[in-house]
Design an enzyme around this catalytic site. Structure first.
Site, PDB file in Angstrom:
ATOM      1  CB  CYS B  98      -0.892   0.038   1.232  1.00  0.00           C
ATOM      2  SG  CYS B  98      -1.690  -1.521   1.559  1.00  0.00           S
ATOM      3  CG  HIS B 351      -6.194   1.469  -0.723  1.00  0.00           C
ATOM      4  ND1 HIS B 351      -5.045   2.149  -1.062  1.00  0.00           N
ATOM      5  CD2 HIS B 351      -5.826   0.508   0.178  1.00  0.00           C
ATOM      6  CE1 HIS B 351      -4.008   1.617  -0.416  1.00  0.00           C
ATOM      7  NE2 HIS B 351      -4.446   0.622   0.349  1.00  0.00           N
ATOM      8  CB  CYS B 382      -2.271   0.833   7.905  1.00  0.00           C
ATOM      9  SG  CYS B 382      -3.803   0.676   6.967  1.00  0.00           S
TER      10      CYS B 382
END
Lengths: 753, 405
Positions: B98, B351, B382
Site C-alpha cells: 500500500c 484504494h 497502514c
C-alpha cells in the site's frame, strides 16, 4: 427508411464491423459527445471493413445518438486499437456468383455506403446539426478514409501506419465520397497524388505525419494517449477556442484543377496505356468534383462503381490481390516447415553483379556471416567492396543504423579458397551460366561443406538436376532463382530438382521468407516459369521484327495490356546476353516453339545492350544497328518461322520448313514477304503465352495456373488488371481458342458466367 | 558527497501531482492496461509543466505491489519509454504494498536531497481487478510453523477485526459514521471542484461496447446512508464490525507526482506546492497492521522535531475506518476533526494499493493552497504485513515558509 432494404443487400459471411456508442463528458461543453467505436470484434490482424451489416450498424448508431437524452454536443468516431477502418469488404464482391447480380448489388452497396457515411458525417440530428469528428487512431484505407472525410474535422495519430485510397490499384474507384471530398479538401493535385499516383505505384500508402502534411487531418497527435488528447481537442473546438477549418489551405480551382487532372491522366497513360478503366474513371470523377454539387458527385461515384463492378479488370485484380495476400505468403505444395534447418552462415560463389546483390540481401536480412569467393583476388576484392558500398548506401538512406552497418560489413568477407565455406549452412552459386562450370563448382563445394549443407544455384536456365547429378549428396541441391533487381522484385523461384529432399526445400523456403521474398515452388524445367514465358513472349515480338515490322511498332504492340515496360525495354533491362542464353536453352529444349535466337545473337555480336539509344533527357530512339541485327538476313541457313502460325494442332506436328534461302514458311518470296502489324504481333504473343502456359501446367512445372500468375505478377511486375496473365487469356477467349479450355472456371478470376 | 549538494542537504519540493480517476475492479478499467495508466499520468505531468525539459527528469520510480504482466517488467522504466521520455531517462519499480508510491517518493526525494538527482517522477499503480492482492504469492511455511505471524495477518479485513478487538471503544457505529462522513466529504469536494483538477481523463476500452472516457472516480457512493451501512454483512468474521461499506474497495488506478530540488524548481520555473520535511516507516505486528501509522508518525515527528499539535492538515489513508479511528484516538483527535481528510478518503475514492500514497499528497498540496495559515501537513497509511508510512510536508504558502525545513 434506408435504401438498403429495398435491394435486399445481404452478405451472410460478413465479419460485421459494429458501431458501438458511448457518451463522454467534456469540461465546459453542454451535452455529452457521442463517441462511436468501430470494432469488428477481432484484433488488429483482422482489420475492420464495411459490408452491408457494418453500414447498417453505423446508421443504427446515429439513430440512437439522435434519440439520446440529453442531446449530444457532437459526434466523434474512432476505431479499435491500431485500426480505424480499412475500407469496403471486398469479400462482398467476390461472394456474388451470378453475373447479373453484380451491377445491382454493387450499386446498392454504393448507395448504402453514401447514406451511412453522410448520416454520420453530416451531424444532422432531427432539426439540429452538431459538429462531427473523425479521431483517426490507426490504419484508414479506402472507405475508412472516406468516413473520416465525411466528418467536419479530423484528428490524426502520428502512429498511423497507413492512409490510402487503394481502390484504383484494385480496379475500383473511391465510391463512398472520396473522389468528391478529397480534392475539395486538399486540392485536386494532392488528391491525384493519393488516388491515382500512390495507387498505381504498387499501392503506396502514407504514414500519419505525411498524411497530415498533405492536409488529411486538422491536428496530429502522439499515439501514446491519442484518444484522450483528441477528445480534449474536440472540447477546445466545441468551446470555440480553436477553428480547425480556418487553418486549412484554400483549394485552387480552375487551371490548377485541370492541370492536376491532366497530370493524373499522364500518370495513368504512362503506367497503363489505357489498359484498365479504373484510373481514368477516377480522374473523370475528380474533374467532376470541381463544380458538381454533392448529390451529383456521389451519384456519379455510384454509377462508376456499378460500371466497374462488371469489368474483367476488377475480377482479375481481386484475384491477383488475393494471390499476393495469401498464396504469396504460403507457397502451395511445400513440405512441413519444421523440416527447415537453421542457417547461421552463408557462402556465395561468384563476385559479379548478381553475386554481390545476393550477398547483400543475405547479409541484410539473415544478419549472418556471408563469405564470397571468386576466381581471382581482383574480382573478389571488387565484389566485396561493392557489397560494402551497398551497405553504406543503406546507412545513408537511414534504412539501417550505424551499428547495423558495422555488423553487416564485418559479416561480409571474401575468401579465394573455398575452405572458408566449411561451416556454411548454405552456399549459393551465381557463377557463369555454363553447366560444366557449375558442376565443377558444386563438386568443389561438396568437398568442403557438411553433407547436409544446402547448395543452391541461382541459374536462370540450366538444369539443376543435371548440375547435381554427379554429387555424393545431390538431395541437398536446389534452385533459388532471384529476379533483377534483387532489392525490388519479390519473387524467388524455388526449384525442386530430381533428387532434392524435403528438408532442403523447407530450408530454402524458410530462407526465402527471411529474405522477405515470395517463393513459388517450381519443377526443374527449362527456364522455370518467368523466363520461359517472357522468352516465348519476346520470341513473337522478335519474330515480327525479323520480318521487318518497325521496332517501335512491334514494341508498342503490347501496350493495350498495360505491362510495366515494353518487351524491348525489358530486353535492355535483362541484358541481351542473358536473354540470349535463356533463349538458346529453350530453343534446345523446345525447338518447335522457341525459335533459334538469331536476332539476339546478332545483337549481342554487335555489342549492343538494347535496341534503343536513350538521350540524356530520357527520350528513346531506335538504334539502327540494333534494328538491322534483328532483321532476318535475306540469305542464310537460319530458319525462322512466321509469327502467329502456332496452334495447339501444329505443336504436335513438325515445324513448317522454310525455304533454303531463309524465306519464312508459307510465303511467296522475299519481295512479297508480309510484315505483321501490331495487332498480329499482339495476337501471336498472347496465343503463344496461352499455349506455353497450358503445356507448363501439363508438365507440372508448377501446381496451378495461380502459381503462373503469381510468378508473372511478382517476378515480371505484370499488372493486377491482367490477373497476372491467365485471367486475361481466359476473358479474351484466347486460352479456349488455343488450348480448347480455360485456365480457370468463370467467376474465379473473371466475371461469373 | 555529491558536488551538486555543496556540502548540505537540498530542500525537496513537490511540484505537481495527478492521478487517473479510480475504478472498481472489473469495472470501467476492466480492459485497460496498468502501464497505460502510468503512461497517461507521466505525460500529463510533463504537459502541465511545459518549462521542464523531459530530458531533465533524472528518474522515474513507479510502485506496484504485484509486479507481473502489465504491472511488471520494471514498470518505471517501461512506462517512461512508452510515455515518450527520452531513453536517457532511467526508471525503476518499487514495492511496499500500500505504501508503494510513498516509498517511490521518499527514495527519489532522498536522492534529490543528497544531490544525486535534480528532478524525479514518482508514483504508483495497481490494477487489482487483474492482479488481486497476493497474486503469485508463495508463503513460506515457516510463518505458520514457527507462529511468526498470526494467520489472520494475511487477510486485511481480519486485521481490521483484530483492531476492533484491541480497541473496543471503536465500535461498528463509529466506523459506519466515519465511513458516511467520508462519502459525504467526497461528494462535497466534487461539487466544489476540488477533485477534478487533479484528475487526468483516461480512455478505457470495452471491446463489446466501445471506448469510454473516464473523467470521474467510479467507486464513490454519494447516496450512502447510515442505515444502508448498518445493514451490510461482515464478511471477515460472523457478527463482526468490518464491512464493505466501512472499508476501501478493490480498485484500479494510477498516480504520479513531480519532485525537484527547490533551487532547480526555481531555475526551471516550476512551482513548489509542498516542501518535504521528513518521513518514517515503522513495522508492527502484521495481525494488527492497521496500527502501523501510529509508530511511523511518532517516529517521523520525533525525527523532525515536530509534535502532533504542529500538524494543521492530515491526509490519512482509509483502508478501514477502524484503523483511521485508532490513529485519531491515539493522538487525541476527534473523529470529525476538520483538519482530517478534508476531501474525504479511500473509503469513497477507492484504494488501488500502491498508488494511494501520492493521492494523499496531491490532495494535501491542494489543501495547503486553500489554507495558507497551515504550516505543516502529514500523510499516513497502514501497510499490509504490518507497517506504517508517514510523510510530513511544509506549506510554501505559509508566511514562515522560505527557510529550510
Amino acid at each position: 427508411m434506408s435504401v438498403s432494404d429495398a435491394e435486399g443487400l445481404e452478405f451472410a459471411d460478413e465479419v460485421v464491423t459494429a458501431a458501438h456508442v458511448r457518451y463522454a463528458a467534456l469540461p465546459g461543453v453542454t451535452g455529452p459527445v457521442a463517441l462511436v467505436t468501430l470494432d469488428n470484434g477481432h484484433d488488429h490482424t483482422r482489420p475492420s471493413t464495411f459490408g452491408p451489416g457494418g453500414l447498417r450498424s453505423l446508421l443504427a448508431a446515429v439513430d440512437g445518438i439522435e434519440a439520446h437524452d440529453p442531446p449530444v454536443a457532437a459526434i466523434a468516431v474512432t476505431g479499435k486499437p491500431f485500426i480505424f477502418a480499412v475500407g469496403a469488404d471486398l469479400a462482398f464482391r467476390t461472394s456474388i456468383t451470378e453475373r447479373d447480380r453484380l451491377r445491382p448489388a454493387l450499386e446498392a452497396l454504393g448507395r448504402l455506403g453514401h447514406e451511412a457515411f453522410a448520416r454520420l458525417g453530416s451531424g444532422r440530428l432531427g432539426d439540429r446539426k452538431v459538429p462531427t469528428f473523425a479521431l483517426v487512431n490507426g490504419a484508414a484505407l479506402g472507405g475508412g478514409l472516406e468516413l473520416a472525410l465525411h466528418c467536419d474535422y479530423r484528428a490524426l495519430s502520428a502512429g498511423i501506419p497507413a492512409l490510402a485510397f487503394p481502390e484504383v490499384f484494385l480496379g475500383l474507384v473511391p465510391a463512398w465520397g472520396g473522389t468528391q471530398l478529397l480534392p475539395n479538401l486538399i486540392g485536386a493535385d494532392r488528391a491525384v497524388t493519393v488516388i491515382i499516383d500512390n495507387a498505381l505505384s504498387q499501392n503506396r500508402t502514407l504514414r500519419g505525419p505525411k498524411g497530415f502534411e498533405l492536409g488529411l487531418g486538422d491536428v496530429l497527435l502522439e499515439p501514446a494517449d491519442f484518444l484522450e488528447e483528441a477528445l480534449a481537442w474536440v472540447g477546445r473546438v466545441l468551446r470555440g477556442e480553436i477553428d480547425p477549418a480556418a487553418a486549412r489551405a484554400p483549394v485552387e480551382r480552375g487551371a490548377a484543377w485541370a492541370e492536376a487532372v491532366a497530370r493524373g491522366r499522364a500518370l495513368a497513360d504512362a503506367k497503363l496505356h489505357g489498359a484498365a478503366p479504373a484510373a481514368y474513371r477516377a480522374l473523370d470523377l475528380i474533374a467532376l468534383a470541381e463544380a458538381a454539387d454533392r448529390e451529383q458527385g456521389f451519384a456519379a461515384e455510384t454509377q462508376a462503381l456499378a460500371d466497374l463492378a462488371v469489368t474483367g479488370e476488377l475480377a482479375a485484380s481481386l484475384y491477383a490481390f488475393d494471390l499476393v495476400q495469401k498464396r504469396a505468403r504460403r507457397p502451395v505444395g511445400g513440405p512441413d516447415p519444421a523440416l527447415a534447418r537453421p542457417v547461421t552462415k552463408v557462402g556465395v560463389v561468384g563476385a559479379g553483379l548478381m553475386a554481390a546483390q545476393l550477398a547483400l540481401v543475405f547479409a541484410h536480412r539473415l544478419e549472418v556471416p556471408v563469405v564470397l569467393t571468386d576466381i581471382d583476388a581482383e574480382r573478389l576484392g571488387a565484389g566485396v567492396a561493392a557489397v560494402h558500398q551497398e551497405i553504406d548506401a543503406l546507412l545513408v538512406r537511414r534504412r539501417i543504423s550505424p551499428d547495423q552497418a558495422n555488423r553487416y560489413k564485418a559479416n561480409v568477407t571474401g575468401s579465394l579458397t573455398k575452405d572458408a565455406f566449411a561451416d556454411a549452412d548454405l552456399v549459393i552459386e551465381a557463377v557463369f551460366e555454363d553447366l560444366a562450370v557449375k558442376r565443377a563448382v558444386l563438386a568443389e563445394l561438396e568437398a568442403v561443406v557438411a553433407p547436409t549443407a544446402v547448395l543452391l544455384t541461382n541459374t536462370s536456365a540450366l538444369s539443376v538436376s543435371a548440375m547435381a547429378a554427379e554429387l555424393e549428396h545431390p538431395e541437398r541441391v536446389a534452385g533459388l532463382h532471384f529476379f533483377n533487381p534483387v532489392a525490388v522484385l519479390p519473387l524467388v523461384e524455388v526449384v525442386r530438382a530430381a533428387r532434392t529432399d524435403d528438408a532442403t526445400i523447407a530450408t530454402t523456403l524458410a530462407v526465402a521468407k527471411s529474405l522477405k521474398k515470395n517463393a513459388v515452388l517450381v519443377d526443374d524445367a527449362p527456364a522455370f516459369v518467368v523466363n520461359r514465358l517472357l522468352t516465348r513472349f519476346l520470341g513473337e515480338v522478335l519474330a515480327a521484327a525479323a520480318l521487318g515490322t518497325p521496332l517501335e511498332e512491334v514494341d508498342h504492340a503490347l501496350d493495350p495490356l498495360g505491362l510495366p515496360m515494353t518487351p524491348l525495354v525489358l530486353l535492355e533491362l535483362v541484358g541481351p546476353a542473358v536473354a540470349l542464353h535463356v533463349a538458346e536453352t529453350l530453343h534446345t529444349a523446345f525447338p518447335d516453339r522457341f525459335r533459334a535466337p538469331t536476332g539476339l545473337t546478332r545483337l549481342v555480336e554487335a555489342g549492343r545492350r538494347g535496341v534503343y539509344t536513350t538521350s540524356p533527357d530520357g527520350a528513346r530512339t531506335v538504334d539502327p544497328t540494333a534494328a538491322a541485327a534483328l532483321l532476318t538476313a535475306p540469305t542464310g541457313s537460319r530458319t525462322t518461322s512466321a509469327p502467329g502460325s502456332r496452334s495447339a494442332a501444329s505443336t504436335a506436328g513438325t515445324a513448317s520448313t522454310d525455304g533454303a534461302d531463309g524465306t519464312p514458311a508459307g510465303l511467296d518470296g522475299p519481295q512479297s514477304r508480309s510484315v505483321p502489324g501490331a495487332a498480329a504481333v499482339r495476337d501471336a504473343a498472347l496465343r503463344a503465352l496461352a499455349e506455353e502456359i497450358h503445356l507448363m501446367l501439363a508438365e507440372k512445372v508448377v501446381a496451378e495456373a495461380a502459381d503462373i500468375d503469381l510468378c508473372m505478377i511478382l517476378g515480371a511486375g505484370w499488372p493486377f488488371h491482367l490477373g497476372g496473365i491467365t485471367p486475361y487469356l481466359d476473358r479474351t477467349g484466347v486460352s479456349e481458342a488455343v488450348t480448347g479450355e480455360r485456365f480457370a472456371p468463370p467467376g474465379v478470376a473473371t466475371l461469373p458466367a | 558527497m555529491f558536488g551538486s549538494a555543496r556540502g548540505q542537504l537540498r530542500d525537496v519540493v513537490f511540484v505537481d501531482g495527478v492521478r487517473t480517476p479510480f475504478g472498481k475492479a472489473k469495472g470501467v478499467y476492466a480492459e485497460t492496461r496498468a502501464d497505460d495508466m502510468v503512461v497517461r499520468v507521466i505525460r500529463e505531468l510533463l504537459r502541465r509543466n511545459p518549462t521542464l525539459p523531459p530530458a531533465r527528469v533524472d528518474e522515474v520510480a513507479i510502485a506496484a505491489t504485484t509486479q507481473i504482466g502489465d504491472q511488471g517488467l520494471t514498470i518505471g522504466r517501461t512506462a517512461g519509454i512508452l510515455a515518450g521520455l527520452p531513453p536517457t531517462v532511467p526508471g525503476y519499480a518499487v514495492d511496499r504494498m500500500c505504501a508503494g508510491a510513498v516509498t517511490a517518493v521518499t527514495t527519489t526525494a532522498s536522492s534529490i536531497a543528497v544531490g544525486a538527482y535534480d528532478v524525479a517522477v514518482a508514483g504508483g499503480v495497481e490494477h487489482m481487478g487483474r492482479h488481486p492482492m497476493g497474486e503469485g504469492a508463495d508463503i513460506n511455511p515457516r510463518f505458520v510453523a514457527e507462529r511468526l505471524v498470526d494467520p489472520s495477518a494475511l487477510v486485511m479485513g481480519s486485521t481490521a477485526e483484530n483492531l476492533h478487538d484491541r480497541f473496543p471503544a471503536i465500535t461498528r457505529e463509529r466506523a459506519d459514521a466515519y465511513a458516511l462522513a467520508s462519502q459525504e466529504k467526497v461528494a462535497k469536494a466534487y461539487a466544489n471542484g476540488q477533485v477534478q483538477p487533479d484528475l487526468v481523463p483516461m480512455a478505457a476500452r470495452h471491446a463489446d461496447s466501445g471506448w469510454d472516457l473516464v473523467t470521474a472516480d467510479e467507486p464513490p457512493r454519494p447516496s450512502t446512508t447510515l442505515d444502508a451501512l448498518a445493514g451490510l454483512r461482515t464478511p471477515f468474521r460472523p457478527h463482526g464490525r468490518v464491512t464493505a461499506g466501512n472499508s476501501a474497495g478493490i480498485n484500479d488506478g494510477a498516480t504520479g507526482c513531480l519532485l525537484a530540488a527547490a533551487d532547480v524548481a526555481a531555475e526551471l520555473g516550476l512551482t513548489a506546492k509542498m516542501t518535504l520535511v521528513g518521513y518514517a516507516f515503522a513495522g508492527v505486528d502484521p495481525e494488527v497492521m492497521g496500527v502501523g501509522p501510529i509508530p511511523s508518525t511518532e517516529k517521523a515527528l520525533a525525527r523532525t522535531g515536530l509534535s502532533i499539535g504542529d500538524i494543521g492538515l492530515f491526509e490519512l489513508n482509509e483502508a478501514f475506518a477502524v484503523q483511521v479511528l485508532a490513529f485519531l484516538d491515539h493522538f487525541g483527535i476527534a473523529d470529525d476533526d476538520p483538519r482530517v481528510n478534508q476531501y474525504g478518503g479511500a473509503i469513497a475514492y477507492g484504494h488501488p494499493l500502491a498508488s494511494s500514497g501520492v493521492r494523499l499528497m496531491t490532495q494535501l498540496a491542494r489543501q495547503f493552497a486553500e489554507h495558507p495559515e497551515v504550516r505543516y501537513g502529514l500523510t499516513a497509511m497502514c501497510v499490509g504485513l504490518g507497517m506504517g508510512a508517514t510523510t510530513i510536508w511544509a506549506n510554501p504558502h505559509h508566511p514562515a515558509a522560505g527557510g529550510a525545513a
